[in-house]
Design a protein around this motif. Structure first.
Motif, mmCIF file in Angstrom:
data_model
loop_
_atom_site.group_PDB
_atom_site.id
_atom_site.type_symbol
_atom_site.label_atom_id
_atom_site.label_comp_id
_atom_site.label_asym_id
_atom_site.label_seq_id
_atom_site.Cartn_x
_atom_site.Cartn_y
_atom_site.Cartn_z
ATOM 1 N N ASN A 511 0.816 -1.214 0.000
ATOM 2 C CA ASN A 511 0.000 0.000 0.000
ATOM 3 C C ASN A 511 0.845 1.258 0.000
ATOM 4 O OD1 ASN A 511 -2.260 -1.581 0.076
ATOM 5 N ND2 ASN A 511 -2.603 -1.371 2.270
ATOM 6 N N TRP A 512 2.118 1.107 0.240
ATOM 7 C CA TRP A 512 3.023 2.253 0.310
ATOM 8 C C TRP A 512 3.914 2.380 -0.926
ATOM 9 C CZ3 TRP A 512 1.981 -1.316 4.035
ATOM 10 C CH2 TRP A 512 1.286 -0.859 5.158
ATOM 11 N N GLN A 513 3.852 1.400 -1.808
ATOM 12 C CA GLN A 513 4.710 1.446 -2.990
ATOM 13 C C GLN A 513 4.007 0.804 -4.185
ATOM 14 O OE1 GLN A 513 8.455 -0.665 -2.717
ATOM 15 N NE2 GLN A 513 9.409 0.630 -4.269
ATOM 16 N N HIS A 514 3.966 1.566 -5.274
ATOM 17 C CA HIS A 514 3.337 1.093 -6.498
ATOM 18 C C HIS A 514 4.296 1.357 -7.651
ATOM 19 C CE1 HIS A 514 -0.112 0.050 -9.091
ATOM 20 N NE2 HIS A 514 0.400 0.957 -9.914
ATOM 21 N N ILE A 515 4.748 0.307 -8.322
ATOM 22 C CA ILE A 515 5.718 0.414 -9.412
ATOM 23 C C ILE A 515 5.016 0.136 -10.734
ATOM 24 C CG2 ILE A 515 7.814 -0.568 -10.411
ATOM 25 C CD1 ILE A 515 8.773 -1.198 -7.612
ATOM 26 N N SER A 516 5.321 0.937 -11.732
ATOM 27 C CA SER A 516 4.842 0.674 -13.083
ATOM 28 C C SER A 516 6.014 0.800 -14.052
ATOM 29 C CB SER A 516 3.720 1.646 -13.466
ATOM 30 O OG SER A 516 4.167 2.987 -13.404
ATOM 31 N N PHE A 517 5.997 -0.024 -15.074
ATOM 32 C CA PHE A 517 7.077 -0.015 -16.061
ATOM 33 C C PHE A 517 6.550 -0.602 -17.364
ATOM 34 C CE2 PHE A 517 7.314 -3.837 -13.486
ATOM 35 C CZ PHE A 517 7.377 -4.866 -14.426
ATOM 36 N N GLY A 518 7.293 -0.364 -18.442
ATOM 37 C CA GLY A 518 6.883 -0.885 -19.739
ATOM 38 C C GLY A 518 7.680 -0.254 -20.850
ATOM 39 N N GLY A 519 7.227 -0.463 -22.057
ATOM 40 C CA GLY A 519 7.911 0.081 -23.215
ATOM 41 C C GLY A 519 7.109 -0.177 -24.476
ATOM 42 N N LEU A 563 4.561 7.937 1.930
ATOM 43 C CA LEU A 563 5.411 7.995 3.112
ATOM 44 C C LEU A 563 4.723 8.763 4.227
ATOM 45 C CD1 LEU A 563 8.695 8.938 1.205
ATOM 46 C CD2 LEU A 563 7.886 6.634 1.781
ATOM 47 N N LEU A 564 5.250 8.603 5.424
ATOM 48 C CA LEU A 564 4.765 9.336 6.593
ATOM 49 C C LEU A 564 3.258 9.169 6.763
ATOM 50 C CD1 LEU A 564 6.824 12.638 6.221
ATOM 51 C CD2 LEU A 564 7.439 10.557 7.476
ATOM 52 N N ASN A 565 2.841 7.909 6.753
ATOM 53 C CA ASN A 565 1.423 7.586 6.937
ATOM 54 C C ASN A 565 0.557 8.257 5.873
ATOM 55 O OD1 ASN A 565 -0.640 6.211 8.241
ATOM 56 N ND2 ASN A 565 -1.098 7.921 9.609
ATOM 57 N N ASP A 566 1.043 8.201 4.631
ATOM 58 C CA ASP A 566 0.343 8.721 3.449
ATOM 59 C C ASP A 566 0.271 10.234 3.405
ATOM 60 O OD1 ASP A 566 -0.047 6.217 2.454
ATOM 61 O OD2 ASP A 566 -2.151 6.071 2.995
ATOM 62 N N ARG A 567 0.946 10.929 4.285
ATOM 63 C CA ARG A 567 0.933 12.391 4.211
ATOM 64 C C ARG A 567 1.845 12.914 3.110
ATOM 65 N NH1 ARG A 567 2.342 14.224 10.140
ATOM 66 N NH2 ARG A 567 3.663 12.380 9.925
ATOM 67 N N TRP A 597 2.168 16.809 -0.662
ATOM 68 C CA TRP A 597 2.225 16.837 0.793
ATOM 69 C C TRP A 597 0.837 17.163 1.324
ATOM 70 C CZ3 TRP A 597 5.398 15.425 4.576
ATOM 71 C CH2 TRP A 597 5.155 15.919 5.865
ATOM 72 N N GLN A 598 0.352 16.316 2.233
ATOM 73 C CA GLN A 598 -0.970 16.517 2.824
ATOM 74 C C GLN A 598 -0.859 17.315 4.112
ATOM 75 O OE1 GLN A 598 -3.235 12.965 3.542
ATOM 76 N NE2 GLN A 598 -4.807 14.021 4.736
ATOM 77 N N LEU A 599 -1.607 18.412 4.164
ATOM 78 C CA LEU A 599 -1.679 19.257 5.341
ATOM 79 C C LEU A 599 -2.960 18.949 6.108
ATOM 80 C CD1 LEU A 599 -0.620 22.602 3.625
ATOM 81 C CD2 LEU A 599 0.850 21.012 4.878
ATOM 82 N N PRO A 600 -3.123 19.484 7.306
ATOM 83 C CA PRO A 600 -4.389 19.253 8.032
ATOM 84 C C PRO A 600 -5.594 19.775 7.272
ATOM 85 C CG PRO A 600 -2.686 20.106 9.493
ATOM 86 C CD PRO A 600 -2.141 20.221 8.106
ATOM 87 N N LYS A 601 -6.759 19.246 7.593
ATOM 88 C CA LYS A 601 -8.050 19.677 7.052
ATOM 89 C C LYS A 601 -8.121 19.514 5.540
ATOM 90 C CE LYS A 601 -8.921 22.995 10.767
ATOM 91 N NZ LYS A 601 -9.252 24.405 11.096
ATOM 92 N N SER A 602 -7.648 18.368 5.046
ATOM 93 C CA SER A 602 -7.760 18.021 3.621
ATOM 94 C C SER A 602 -7.169 19.099 2.720
ATOM 95 C CB SER A 602 -9.219 17.772 3.243
ATOM 96 O OG SER A 602 -9.734 16.673 3.942
ATOM 97 N N GLN A 603 -5.981 19.550 3.064
ATOM 98 C CA GLN A 603 -5.250 20.502 2.243
ATOM 99 C C GLN A 603 -4.023 19.803 1.671
ATOM 100 O OE1 GLN A 603 -5.300 24.765 4.020
ATOM 101 N NE2 GLN A 603 -5.258 23.405 5.791
ATOM 102 N N TYR A 604 -3.664 20.183 0.447
ATOM 103 C CA TYR A 604 -2.563 19.518 -0.239
ATOM 104 C C TYR A 604 -1.716 20.551 -0.967
ATOM 105 C CZ TYR A 604 -5.622 15.504 0.483
ATOM 106 O OH TYR A 604 -6.437 14.549 1.051
ATOM 107 N N ILE A 605 -0.420 20.333 -0.948
ATOM 108 C CA ILE A 605 0.519 21.109 -1.748
ATOM 109 C C ILE A 605 1.240 20.143 -2.671
ATOM 110 C CG2 ILE A 605 2.610 22.498 -1.731
ATOM 111 C CD1 ILE A 605 1.706 23.732 0.849
#
Length: 895
Positions: A511-519, A563-567, A597-605
């Motif tokens: 749940n913390w890592q998703h890899i995609s690859f191809g060509g 990372l950091l609990n999905d933050r 980066w997830q901030l409090p109250k459903s804010q994202y940068i």
């Protein structure tokens, strides 16, 4: 948590609880503090050294546990809540004791065997929960249509994912998880209790949500479906708002969002953040397209009835995409209903649409067929349009969906669209000296194979074919005198053909890592210009098209980390592209990075960077979107175009209903191409490369968007402030000038109100700054008649005039003026009848440009002549408007 003990009496619940705690504490003490006498320890370990020969190498954990007890008489105690008994395991063949067999079958489970008090206990190595992977497909309950972008999450841990473009999900859950939630904006949420993990993949069926049903979602992942720089537009948006002549258009619906605009009024031609129309990568079921316009760009080739899902990437490009600079528009069509046959028929003032879908073998295979054809020539041609020419268009979308088994699926898709137009030279209003015949078409085909390799790995392999072909013929009458003329018949042909194969693989590590690859590999065949003419007083001329055969290669890899609990979400990626032909070889390493980066109250940068490379170029004419533009490859003299894109955004969400975004972006462009003359498929096929000049550019701006997605009143407000500059050493004295697609201010407001499931009303308002254009500061009469053919003026300045003085313009700088702003208010209403019945009816009506605004469509310098020799007409600038107030009415029948 009680212990299920095989072949032992079950104690009372309280005694059992005390006994469990005692055994657990005592076992941990046994491993961490070896103070027990060695003799007692050896006596207990004899249980694990008991000789035992397994009956086979394969079986379930439960099978081997039961067989050990039956063969040796040793009791084995365990808890079924954290031990998955139906898991299939395989021995190596070297196990000859109970301990060796248990060690092999328990490998990777986080559980180990311990002997105590004459029994063997299967205990956790630590108190942390153990994770396992669940996967499957999310489908619509009534049709088995795969649902793209559905949220899948554990409501306790709030960890989740989304279904991919094929409706597949993969999620790791703890062994303590009781169930997971499936949700989507267009479907009712589903809470699914988890079955034993070894019962195969978990497929979920979701029911369509009522039009007025309120969404209540508690999972974090549901709020992440709309990210900065990325739009996943619900298909219902295509039919939610007023449209020109009742034609629902996917690309025009995207123009409601920030960073998007159109080249002309009501055009479906997308301009993304100051880039040209050729810098957008359009994918139809994974097949790239080179031309997306019908009726000179007024409508797109994407039939709204056939479309299933639309995604737009403006920045933070995933590594799997390459080949264009500005955006990616990824469009998926409907797979076809696997339960029962359904269809629809839509009639609008300009076209008729038919959709038919249903199962060939129920729940195994289905087909979807949609056909659209213009009705202008059928309904009005004989009576009203015979004096203005003939025109018609059509589209055909076909898709076959075959389920091989629960892990393998095959898709076959096909598209063909064509436009034909003929304009006669003799018209009652104005005498023209030319006959025009346009004919352009797109053909695409794809065979796609998807496979679930295991619950964590999903792969998609696709082979594609595409062809864009256009023919433009012109018959010109050149007046030599009152009683003499010469006729020139010309025919230009341009073609692009691609054959490709590519693979995309997704590996859900955790749940913390998703890899995609191809060509992939693409074989290009370009024939930019082929020209043939025939002059009445001379010999025919024919120039065959120079054909360019090229091979394009691509490889990519991407790793998305939570990372950091999905933050903190970090998505680094790398795309490598190469283009090879006889005389040149280009390579491009394109890094991509997105940090959110997830901030409090459903804010994202969010910050993003992407390098993009474009190996093909479109040489355009500075007029209406005619298919006379040339698609040409990078050659020894023309380098690939490059873009370096930077983005910073802030996002705020409220209760899964309101979304607010502020973005700033900057894009640097290198090796972009243009021409210093009008270049089209009539030009000398041996000289087009010499007319191309390369330069640089800069696009930057800011965007603000507020969206309400739920409730009776929904809508979107977007505003974009942007600049687009170009610089060429051989143009404008080497100085920067505004690009022709620069739109300083771009504002959209769209509102929809649903009174009930039957009635809704909507309105849209759009404002855009005028397009830059070049206006001479002064003009001078040109008396050098050697430039003309016996007095017939150079068509670059005055194509409609004869026997008049030609004018030469003095231009101080390029794009020094702007056209008038474009703005219009559109209103509409929709009535849905028979929602609960087999046969349904949808009636839509509205008015485009309700306050009758005269918006500039094109401008030109005209010098009209009426063959008066003693009068010299001045050169004048004329603005032509295409649409004023225009009502529409459309009807759809569904079954």
């Amino acid at each position: 948590m009680g212990l299920n003990t095989v072949k032992t009496a079950t104690p009372s619940s309280s005694a059992s609880s005390l006994l469990n705690r005692f055994l657990y504490i005592f076992s941990i003490f046994l491993f961490l503090a070896p103070l027990i006498p060695l003799q007692a320890q050896n006596r207990e370990n004899d249980l694990l050294q008991e000789s035992y020969i397994p009956p086979s190498r394969q079986g379930t954990i439960l099978f081997f546990i039961q067989h050990i007890q039956k063969s040796t008489g040793i009791n084995i105690s365990y808890s079924s809540s954290f031990l998955h008994l139906n898991k299939k395991v395989q021995l190596t063949g070297t196990e000859h004791t109970t301990g060796e067999v248990l060690s092999t079958i328990l490998q990777g489970t986080g559980i180990q065997a311990a002997a105590l008090n004459g029994k063997i206990f299967l205990l956790r190595e630590n108190s942390q929960p153990q994770y396992y992977t669940i996967s499957g497909f999310v489908k619509e309950i009534n049709s088995n249509e795969l649902i793209i972008g559905a949220s899948v999450y554990d409501p306790i841990t709030r960890k989740g994912t989304e279904t991919n473009a094929f409706g597949f999900y993969s999620l790791q859950v703890p062994d303590t998880c009781q169930g997971i939630v499936f949700s989507h904006i267009g479907y009712k949420p589903v809470f699914q209790h988890l079955p034993p993990p070894d019962e195969g993949q978990l497929d979920i069926h979701m029911d369509v949500r009522s039009m007025l049903q309120t969404v209540v979602v508690n999972g974090e992942k549901e709020t992440m479906t709309s990210q900065s720089g990325y739009i996943n537009m619900p298909v219902t948006y295509v039919s939610s708002f007023p449209s020109l002549l009742g034609e629902k258009d996917v690309l025009k619906s995207l123009q409601l969002y920030t960073g998007t605009s159109s080249s002309l009024e009501s055009s479906s031609n997308l301009l993304i953040r100051g880039g040209g129309a050729d810098q957008n990568l359009y994918l139809l079921d994974g097949v790239p397209l080179y031309h997306t316009g019908h009726l000179f760009g007024l409508f797109s080739i994407f039939n709204g009835d056939a479309v299933k899902d639309v995604s737009l990437y403006k920045d933070a490009f995933p590594a799997r995409y390459g080949g264009r600079l500005s955006s990616v528009v990824d469009i998926r069509t409907k797979d076809g209903n696997m339960k029962e046959w359904h269809g629809s028929l839509t009639l609008s003032p300009v076209s008729g649409n038919m959709l038919l879908e249903g199962p060939i073998v129920k729940d195994k295979s289905s087909v979807s067929l949609s056909i659209r054809r213009s009705l202008v020539d059928v309904l009005y041609g004989a009576r009203y349009l015979s004096d203005y020419g003939k025109y018609y268009l059509y589209d055909v979308n076909f898709k076959l969906n075959q389920v091989i088994d629960n892990k393998n699926r095959l898709y076959v898709s096909f598209y063909k669209g064509q436009d034909k137009m003929f304009i006669q030279s003799i018209r009652p209003i104005t005498v023209l000296f030319d006959d025009y015949n346009f004919d352009w078409s797109n053909i695409t085909a794809a065979v796609k194979w998807t496979r679930v390799i295991n619950p964590k790995i999903f792969t998609n392999t696709i082979a594609t074919y595409s062809r864009f072909y256009n023919v433009f013929t012109q018959n010109t009458i050149i007046p030599l005198s009152f009683d003499d003329s010469s006729t020139v018949k010309g025919k230009g042909v341009s073609r692009v053909r691609d054959i490709a194969i590519k693979n995309e693989t997704e590996y859900n590590v955790s749940n913390w890592q998703h890899i995609s690859f191809g060509g992939g590999y693409t074989y290009h065949n370009f024939a930019p210009t082929a020209y043939h003419n025939n002059i009445s007083a001379g010999e025919a001329t024919q120039r065959k098209a120079p054909i360019y055969y090229m091979s394009e290669f691509s490889v990519y890899g991407e790793d998305e980390l939570s990372l950091l609990n999905d933050r903190l979400i970090v998505r680094p990626g790398l795309h490598f592209g190469a283009l090879a032909q006889k005389t040149s070889f280009y390579t491009s390493l394109q890094p991509r990075l997105m940090v959110r980066w997830q901030l409090p109250k459903s804010q994202y940068i969010q910050l993003s960077f992407a390098k993009m490379t474009q190996f093909v170029h479109q040489l355009t004419t500075p007029v209406i979107n005619l298919p006379t533009d040339l698609w040409v490859p990078s050659t020894e003299n023309i380098k690939p175009e490059q873009a370096f894109s930077y983005g910073l955004s802030y996002q705020r969400l409220w209760n899964n209903t309101w979304r607010f975004n502020v973005n700033v972006y900057y894009k640097q462009l290198k090796n972009i191409v243009t021409t210093n003359t009008v270049l089209n498929i009539f030009d000398n096929s041996d000289l087009w490369e010499k007319k191309v000049i390369a330069g640089s550019g800069y696009n930057y701006g800011s965007e603000l968007q507020l969206e309400k997605t739920q409730g009776k009143l929904t809508g979107i407000f977007s505003y974009t402030l942007s600049w687009a500059w170009r610089q060429f050493d051989r143009l404008n004295g080497g100085k920067m000038f505004p690009y022709k697609e620069d739109r300083r201010h771009n504002l959209s407001l769209a509102l929809k109100y649903r009174f009930n499931p039957k009635w809704n009303v909507s309105a849209t308002y759009k404002f855009s700054s005028g397009a830059p254009f070049t206006l001479p500061v002064q003009i001078f009469p040109d008396f050098d008649w050697s430039r003309n053919i016996k007095g017939y003026l150079d068509e670059r300045y005055s194509p409609f005039s004869t026997y008049q003085v030609n004018y030469l313009p003095y231009i101080s700088r390029l794009n020094n003026y702007r056209l008038n702003p474009v703005h219009h208010l559109d209103v509409g209403a929709t009535l849905n009848l028979g929602n609960e019945r087999r046969f349904k009816h949808v009636i839509s009506a509205g008015v485009y440009n309700i306050y009758n605004r005269s918006n500039p469509f094109i401008v030109s310098f005209d010098q009209f002549s009426f063959f008066e020799y003693d009068e010299v007409s001045s050169l004048q600038l004329y603005q032509y408007s295409l649409f004023r107030a225009l009502p529409y009415l459309s009807y759809t029948f569904k079954f």
